[in-house]
Design a protein around this motif. Sequence first.
Motif, PDB file in Angstrom:
ATOM      1  N   ALA A  87       1.020  -1.038   0.039  1.00 34.61           N
ATOM      2  CA  ALA A  87       0.036   0.193   0.051  1.00 34.61           C
ATOM      3  C   ALA A  87       0.994   1.382   0.100  1.00 34.61           C
ATOM      4  O   ALA A  87       1.965   1.411   0.747  1.00 34.61           O
ATOM      5  N   VAL A  88       0.500   2.181  -0.785  1.00 39.33           N
ATOM      6  CA  VAL A  88       1.369   3.642  -0.860  1.00 39.33           C
ATOM      7  C   VAL A  88       0.301   4.461  -0.348  1.00 39.33           C
ATOM      8  O   VAL A  88      -0.757   5.205  -0.909  1.00 39.33           O
ATOM      9  N   HIS A  89       0.774   5.293   0.830  1.00 38.58           N
ATOM     10  CA  HIS A  89      -0.071   6.211   1.448  1.00 38.58           C
ATOM     11  C   HIS A  89       0.147   7.813   1.052  1.00 38.58           C
ATOM     12  O   HIS A  89      -0.640   8.509   1.387  1.00 38.58           O
ATOM     13  N   SER A  90       0.931   7.814  -0.267  1.00 35.07           N
ATOM     14  CA  SER A  90       1.329   9.305  -0.619  1.00 35.07           C
ATOM     15  C   SER A  90       1.374   9.625  -1.804  1.00 35.07           C
ATOM     16  O   SER A  90       2.197  10.243  -2.499  1.00 35.07           O
ATOM     17  N   VAL A  91       0.000   9.274  -2.331  1.00 32.78           N
ATOM     18  CA  VAL A  91       0.029   9.834  -3.675  1.00 32.78           C
ATOM     19  C   VAL A  91      -0.752  11.227  -3.719  1.00 32.78           C
ATOM     20  O   VAL A  91      -1.828  11.370  -3.251  1.00 32.78           O
ATOM     21  N   ASP A  92      -0.001  12.184  -4.127  1.00 32.81           N
ATOM     22  CA  ASP A  92      -0.405  13.419  -4.274  1.00 32.81           C
ATOM     23  C   ASP A  92      -0.481  14.118  -5.239  1.00 32.81           C
ATOM     24  O   ASP A  92      -0.817  15.530  -5.537  1.00 32.81           O
ATOM     25  N   ARG A  93      -0.163  13.500  -6.449  1.00 28.09           N
ATOM     26  CA  ARG A  93      -0.265  14.094  -7.758  1.00 28.09           C
ATOM     27  C   ARG A  93      -0.544  13.216  -8.953  1.00 28.09           C
ATOM     28  O   ARG A  93      -0.205  11.898  -8.695  1.00 28.09           O
ATOM     29  N   ALA A  94      -1.036  13.661 -10.125  1.00 26.67           N
ATOM     30  CA  ALA A  94      -1.231  12.685 -11.181  1.00 26.67           C
ATOM     31  C   ALA A  94       0.060  12.024 -11.391  1.00 26.67           C
ATOM     32  O   ALA A  94      -0.326  10.851 -11.912  1.00 26.67           O
ATOM     33  N   ARG A  95       1.024  12.598 -11.548  1.00 28.08           N
ATOM     34  CA  ARG A  95       2.388  12.092 -12.103  1.00 28.08           C
ATOM     35  C   ARG A  95       2.936  10.830 -11.361  1.00 28.08           C
ATOM     36  O   ARG A  95       3.082   9.996 -11.973  1.00 28.08           O
ATOM     37  N   ILE A  96       2.564  10.778 -10.038  1.00 21.97           N
ATOM     38  CA  ILE A  96       3.071   9.876  -9.307  1.00 21.97           C
ATOM     39  C   ILE A  96       1.960   8.707  -9.438  1.00 21.97           C
ATOM     40  O   ILE A  96       2.431   7.632  -9.511  1.00 21.97           O
ATOM     41  N   ALA A  97       0.810   8.899  -9.677  1.00 22.57           N
ATOM     42  CA  ALA A  97      -0.276   8.011  -9.830  1.00 22.57           C
ATOM     43  C   ALA A  97       0.127   7.354 -11.038  1.00 22.57           C
ATOM     44  O   ALA A  97       0.008   5.854 -11.248  1.00 22.57           O
ATOM     45  N   ASP A  98       0.358   7.988 -12.178  1.00 19.08           N
ATOM     46  CA  ASP A  98       0.612   7.560 -13.463  1.00 19.08           C
ATOM     47  C   ASP A  98       1.978   6.583 -13.515  1.00 19.08           C
ATOM     48  O   ASP A  98       1.754   5.479 -14.168  1.00 19.08           O
ATOM     49  N   ALA A  99       2.927   7.053 -12.742  1.00 16.92           N
ATOM     50  CA  ALA A  99       4.090   6.211 -12.574  1.00 16.92           C
ATOM     51  C   ALA A  99       3.882   4.953 -11.849  1.00 16.92           C
ATOM     52  O   ALA A  99       4.504   3.969 -12.279  1.00 16.92           O
ATOM     53  N   LEU A 100       3.207   5.043 -10.779  1.00 14.17           N
ATOM     54  CA  LEU A 100       2.793   3.707 -10.098  1.00 14.17           C
ATOM     55  C   LEU A 100       2.037   2.783 -10.960  1.00 14.17           C
ATOM     56  O   LEU A 100       2.094   1.559 -10.912  1.00 14.17           O
ATOM     57  N   PRO A 127      -6.711  20.241   0.036  1.00 11.11           N
ATOM     58  CA  PRO A 127      -8.280  19.931  -0.159  1.00 11.11           C
ATOM     59  C   PRO A 127      -9.073  20.126  -1.290  1.00 11.11           C
ATOM     60  O   PRO A 127     -10.050  19.160  -1.598  1.00 11.11           O
ATOM     61  N   GLU A 128      -8.987  21.174  -1.837  1.00  9.00           N
ATOM     62  CA  GLU A 128      -9.732  21.402  -2.942  1.00  9.00           C
ATOM     63  C   GLU A 128      -9.538  20.552  -4.204  1.00  9.00           C
ATOM     64  O   GLU A 128     -10.179  20.672  -5.142  1.00  9.00           O
ATOM     65  N   GLY A 129      -8.221  20.086  -4.362  1.00  7.05           N
ATOM     66  CA  GLY A 129      -7.842  19.374  -5.618  1.00  7.05           C
ATOM     67  C   GLY A 129      -8.102  17.848  -5.317  1.00  7.05           C
ATOM     68  O   GLY A 129      -7.885  16.876  -6.210  1.00  7.05           O
ATOM     69  N   VAL A 130      -8.649  17.420  -4.183  1.00 10.64           N
ATOM     70  CA  VAL A 130      -8.936  15.793  -3.771  1.00 10.64           C
ATOM     71  C   VAL A 130      -9.625  15.143  -4.861  1.00 10.64           C
ATOM     72  O   VAL A 130      -9.449  14.136  -5.445  1.00 10.64           O
ATOM     73  N   GLU A 131     -11.007  15.834  -5.175  1.00 14.32           N
ATOM     74  CA  GLU A 131     -11.797  14.943  -5.919  1.00 14.32           C
ATOM     75  C   GLU A 131     -11.342  15.074  -7.412  1.00 14.32           C
ATOM     76  O   GLU A 131     -11.391  13.775  -7.978  1.00 14.32           O
ATOM     77  N   GLU A 132     -10.688  15.934  -7.830  1.00 14.13           N
ATOM     78  CA  GLU A 132     -10.072  15.868  -9.188  1.00 14.13           C
ATOM     79  C   GLU A 132      -9.097  14.822  -9.175  1.00 14.13           C
ATOM     80  O   GLU A 132      -8.732  13.985  -9.992  1.00 14.13           O
ATOM     81  N   LEU A 133      -8.123  14.775  -8.238  1.00 15.05           N
ATOM     82  CA  LEU A 133      -6.947  13.624  -8.159  1.00 15.05           C
ATOM     83  C   LEU A 133      -7.653  12.315  -8.053  1.00 15.05           C
ATOM     84  O   LEU A 133      -7.161  11.294  -8.584  1.00 15.05           O
ATOM     85  N   ALA A 134      -8.679  12.161  -7.330  1.00 13.54           N
ATOM     86  CA  ALA A 134      -9.182  10.881  -6.987  1.00 13.54           C
ATOM     87  C   ALA A 134     -10.025  10.341  -8.310  1.00 13.54           C
ATOM     88  O   ALA A 134      -9.832   9.118  -8.470  1.00 13.54           O
ATOM     89  N   ALA A 135     -10.598  11.313  -9.046  1.00 10.38           N
ATOM     90  CA  ALA A 135     -11.016  10.941 -10.366  1.00 10.38           C
ATOM     91  C   ALA A 135      -9.844  10.307 -11.067  1.00 10.38           C
ATOM     92  O   ALA A 135     -10.137   9.235 -11.974  1.00 10.38           O
ATOM     93  N   HIS A 136      -8.860  10.865 -11.093  1.00 16.40           N
ATOM     94  CA  HIS A 136      -7.639  10.589 -12.060  1.00 16.40           C
ATOM     95  C   HIS A 136      -7.185   9.163 -11.433  1.00 16.40           C
ATOM     96  O   HIS A 136      -6.860   8.145 -12.504  1.00 16.40           O
ATOM     97  N   VAL A 137      -6.990   8.868 -10.368  1.00 15.96           N
ATOM     98  CA  VAL A 137      -6.477   7.762  -9.629  1.00 15.96           C
ATOM     99  C   VAL A 137      -7.508   6.469 -10.015  1.00 15.96           C
ATOM    100  O   VAL A 137      -7.039   5.547 -10.251  1.00 15.96           O
ATOM    101  N   ALA A 138      -8.731   6.907  -9.865  1.00 13.03           N
ATOM    102  CA  ALA A 138      -9.762   5.957 -10.153  1.00 13.03           C
ATOM    103  C   ALA A 138      -9.550   5.380 -11.582  1.00 13.03           C
ATOM    104  O   ALA A 138     -10.045   4.225 -11.868  1.00 13.03           O
ATOM    105  N   GLY A 139      -9.161   6.256 -12.307  1.00  8.83           N
ATOM    106  CA  GLY A 139      -9.111   5.773 -13.910  1.00  8.83           C
ATOM    107  C   GLY A 139      -7.675   5.187 -14.364  1.00  8.83           C
ATOM    108  O   GLY A 139      -7.460   4.800 -15.490  1.00  8.83           O
ATOM    109  N   ARG A 140      -6.947   4.892 -13.142  1.00  3.07           N
ATOM    110  CA  ARG A 140      -5.494   4.186 -13.517  1.00  3.07           C
ATOM    111  C   ARG A 140      -6.083   2.421 -12.965  1.00  3.07           C
ATOM    112  O   ARG A 140      -6.367   1.940 -12.107  1.00  3.07           O
TER     113      ARG A 140
END
Length: 227
Positions: free
Chosen positions: A98-111, A139-152
């Motif tokens: 488990a990785v607890h520290s995804v904070d941007r789209a680029r790291i989600a894409d790399a993982l 906090p304002e960017g959480v939903e957008e990042l969640a949607a991006h990660v959900a698509g990986r």
Amino acid sequence: MDTALADRLAAVDERIRDAARVAHRDVADITRIVVTKFHPAALVAELHALGVRDVGENRQQELTAKRAELAGIPDLTWHFIGQAQTNKARAVRAAADAVHSVDRARIADALDAADGAAPLDVLLQVNLTDDTGRGGVTPEGVEELAAHVAGRPSLRLRGVMAVAPLDEEPARAFERLRACADAVRAVVPDARWISAGMTGDFPEAIAMGATHLRIGSAITGPRPARD
């Protein structure tokens, strides 16, 4: 066996039970992660013998080395809780459950690109401070990042993680994190993990719904001196 280690673990677990009771929560819904940063793999083996099944590491090199050294020990779950870097994504993915520290789209894409034999559990790290230089999505960017990660396709979004700011009451910070968790669940309904609470503030985190606690020195003792 180190009796002091066993005593510290038992004392922390008793405090967790007490905090859960005060918060009217089932302690079975709370996972205690022991953070073993800078401690030798032998300590992780001792912790396993005492019943610990979830351990956390901040540094990829240390995570990789300890997991390799303890490959013969069954049913250990390894949590990567340090700042994630894209150039180390493949190594993190190979060693972490488990990785607890995804904070941007680029790291989600790399993982996601690193891929693996099984889906990787990930959490969104939220920055609860006003310092934009610190790790974490706003906090304002959480939903957008969640949607991006959900698509990986090879990532499984589990929830959110944060560290309470030093200059704020932990309960207030964790209340904001809980709001972020609600926002993530609006995108991924079963993303129910809230990774919050360390040695000094885990009772407040439990009161605000934390499901995963990251506790280090209260259990492991002081970190060894580094060369």
